[in-house]
Write an enzyme that holds these catalytic residues in place. Structure first.
Site, PDB file in Angstrom:
ATOM      1  N   HIS A  29      -2.986   5.275  -4.210  1.00 38.52           N
ATOM      2  CA  HIS A  29      -2.220   4.052  -4.419  1.00 38.52           C
ATOM      3  C   HIS A  29      -1.895   3.946  -5.894  1.00 38.52           C
ATOM      4  O   HIS A  29      -2.705   4.336  -6.729  1.00 38.52           O
ATOM      5  CB  HIS A  29      -3.050   2.832  -3.974  1.00 38.52           C
ATOM      6  CG  HIS A  29      -2.252   1.588  -3.802  1.00 38.52           C
ATOM      7  ND1 HIS A  29      -1.923   0.778  -4.865  1.00 38.52           N
ATOM      8  CD2 HIS A  29      -1.694   1.029  -2.701  1.00 38.52           C
ATOM      9  CE1 HIS A  29      -1.214  -0.241  -4.409  1.00 38.52           C
ATOM     10  NE2 HIS A  29      -1.043  -0.111  -3.106  1.00 38.52           N
ATOM     11  N   ASP A  75      -2.757   1.703   4.791  1.00 41.99           N
ATOM     12  CA  ASP A  75      -1.939   2.381   5.792  1.00 41.99           C
ATOM     13  C   ASP A  75      -2.689   3.460   6.563  1.00 41.99           C
ATOM     14  O   ASP A  75      -2.206   3.942   7.580  1.00 41.99           O
ATOM     15  CB  ASP A  75      -0.711   3.015   5.131  1.00 41.99           C
ATOM     16  CG  ASP A  75       0.291   1.962   4.721  1.00 41.99           C
ATOM     17  OD1 ASP A  75       0.362   0.951   5.428  1.00 41.99           O
ATOM     18  OD2 ASP A  75       0.982   2.158   3.713  1.00 41.99           O
TER      19      ASP A  75
END
Ligand code: ACO
Length: 427
Positions: free
Chosen positions: A303, A361
């Site tokens: 991320h 996710d």
């Protein structure tokens, strides 16, 4: 004495004020920098730039912390509800019981769409991607609810916020039904936000949707996990669009368009595809080797901001287990692959060195699939949840006295001044 940062440029030293937040990194205030130095700052992708002051959401990516109005995401996901989180994001405080009853009533009684709005869907090709429908349909809301588009009136700002939070699930469910070739299902005021949405998606005239508290709670929690995430690409797009005074429905449509990009919200679908491609646990080492050889990336890992476990991923993993158990898929081979892949990656030097941890996710694709949604709907669900974040950030921007139209400058590297050449003289 207040701290300042010094920049020396062209033989001149400029003092820049250092601003302190309640937590998080200090910010060097460069607003007067151009006037005093005749130079711009350069930061494509805004990796070192705070574009606004905000009191809504705080992220500490190194520590893996996400707070909404100070409350940790894990506590909200466990103990709160999506609508309560909506109130918190919009108003800054958790509601009292009576304030929440009023808020819930306001949202519940605005879920229907103008009857003529339904005709709008018929204009799309029958196989239109639900996100294409969302982008167009949400933008069209300003044509149907023009009475709440005065951005200078605080009451109208709140009415349009309520309208959008209330109507987004109805539009999303219609986009899904249209894509599936099934008749639209109208909202029902006696159902909760998540129940209503699931019913509008999965009920058909031949068979009503059967309420299931575990699946409803999972849907509500997924909405909470995606409600806001500070100044991400789509939120910055909404603020930027709104900075010109554009109406809130148009601004949210701009946010949806940005969200649609694969670098923003497409990763859960790609993570699901990756797990299906790996297929079985014994193929994981070979796949991980491919990642280390840089042939592909481990989707659902890493991320830009989190250099630690994404706190939303912890909740999503738990929710994934609950949903799979409820639908009788506890032995889903994809879950086994995901758990083993996570275990291997978290103990492998390649991933440890680069601070690559599962993000939200990683488990959301498997969970949404088990809830009955096809991959085309994953981003749509994200848009339904993020609407409250977008609208809260839009309101905050409008109400900020320091707000100006977003108008960045550039480092120009094109041709300099040259005279026009007539066509017959061009070589
Ligand atoms: N798998 C393997 N290696 C990775 C991954 C990954 N998922 N992500 C980053 N790396 C490696 C890079 O190869 C690079 O290695 P190097 O230093 O040896 O060259 C290093 O980690 C840093 O990578 P960057 O691309 O510079 O990191 P950045 O912060 O820009 O990227 C991103 C963040 C785009 C999310 C990235 O981690 C990625 O592509 N992840 C997979 C896609 C994904 O899951 N996206 C969802 C994000 S969450 C959300 O949007 C809700």
């Amino acid at each position: 004495m207040a701290e300042t940062a010094k920049i020396t440029i062209g033989g001149k030293t400029i003092d820049l004020p250092v601003l302190k937040g309640t937590t998080g990194p200090d910010v060097v205030d460069i607003r007067k920098f151009y006037a005093e130095s005749d130079a711009f700052t350069y930061d494509p992708g805004f990796t070192s730039t705070a574009s606004c002051e905000s009191k809504i959401t705080f992220i500490d990516g190194d520590a893996g912390i996400l707070l909404h109005r100070g409350y940790p995401i894990g506590e909200l996901a466990e103990q709160s509800s999506f609508l309560e989180v909506c109130y918190l994001l919009l108003h800054g405080e958790l509601p009292t019981a009576s304030a929440f009853t009023d808020f819930e009533h306001n949202i519940t009684y605005h879920t229907m769409l103008h009857e003529q709005f339904d005709r709008f869907f018929q204009g799309f090709r029958r196989d239109a991607h639900p996100m294409a429908i969302m982008t167009g349909a949400v933008g069209a809301l300003s044509a149907f609810y023009h009475d709440s588009t005065n951005v200078d009136d605080p009451e109208q700002r709140m009415i349009s916020a309520h309208r959008m939070i209330a109507k987004m699930p109805t539009i999303a469910a219609r986009a899904f039904k249209y894509f599936r070739g099934q008749p639209f299902v109208h909202p029902r005021n006696d159902l909760s936000y998540a129940e209503n949405f699931l019913r509008m998606c999965f009920s058909v005239p031949a068979e009503d949707w059967k309420p299931n508290p575990v699946l409803t709670r999972a849907m509500d929690r997924i909405f909470i996990l995606h409600a806001d995430h500070e100044q991400n690409a789509s939120t910055s797009t909404v603020r930027s669009a709104g900075s010109s005074g554009a109406n809130p429905f148009a601004c949210i449509a701009a946010g949806i368009a940005c969200l649609w990009g694969p670098a923003h919200s497409g990763a859960n679908e790609e993570a699901l595809n990756m797990l299906m491609e790996i297929g079985t646990v014994d193929r994981i080492p070979e796949y991980v080797q491919g990642v280390k050889d840089r042939r592909y990336r481990l989707m659902g890992f890493g991320h830009r901001v989190y250099k630690n476990y994404d706190p939303r991923a912890t909740v999503m993993q738990k929710t994934c287990h609950e949903v799979l158990a409820e639908v009788g898929d506890s032995d889903d081979p994809l879950l086994k692959v995901a758990l083993e892949l996570e275990r291997i990656a978290l103990s492998d030097e390649y991933f440890i060195e680069r601070k690559l941890y599962p993000n939200v996710d990683f488990y959301s694709g498997i969970t949404l699939r088990a809830l009955g949604f096809p991959p085309e709907m994953f981003t749509v669900l994200f848009a339904v949840a993020r609407t409250v974040g977008w609208i809260a950030q839009w309101k905050e921007m409008i109400e900020d006295p320091a707000q100006k139209i977003s108008r960045p400058r550039q480092l120009y590297t094109g041709a300099t001044h040259r005279p026009y050449v007539a066509v017959e003289k061009r070589g």
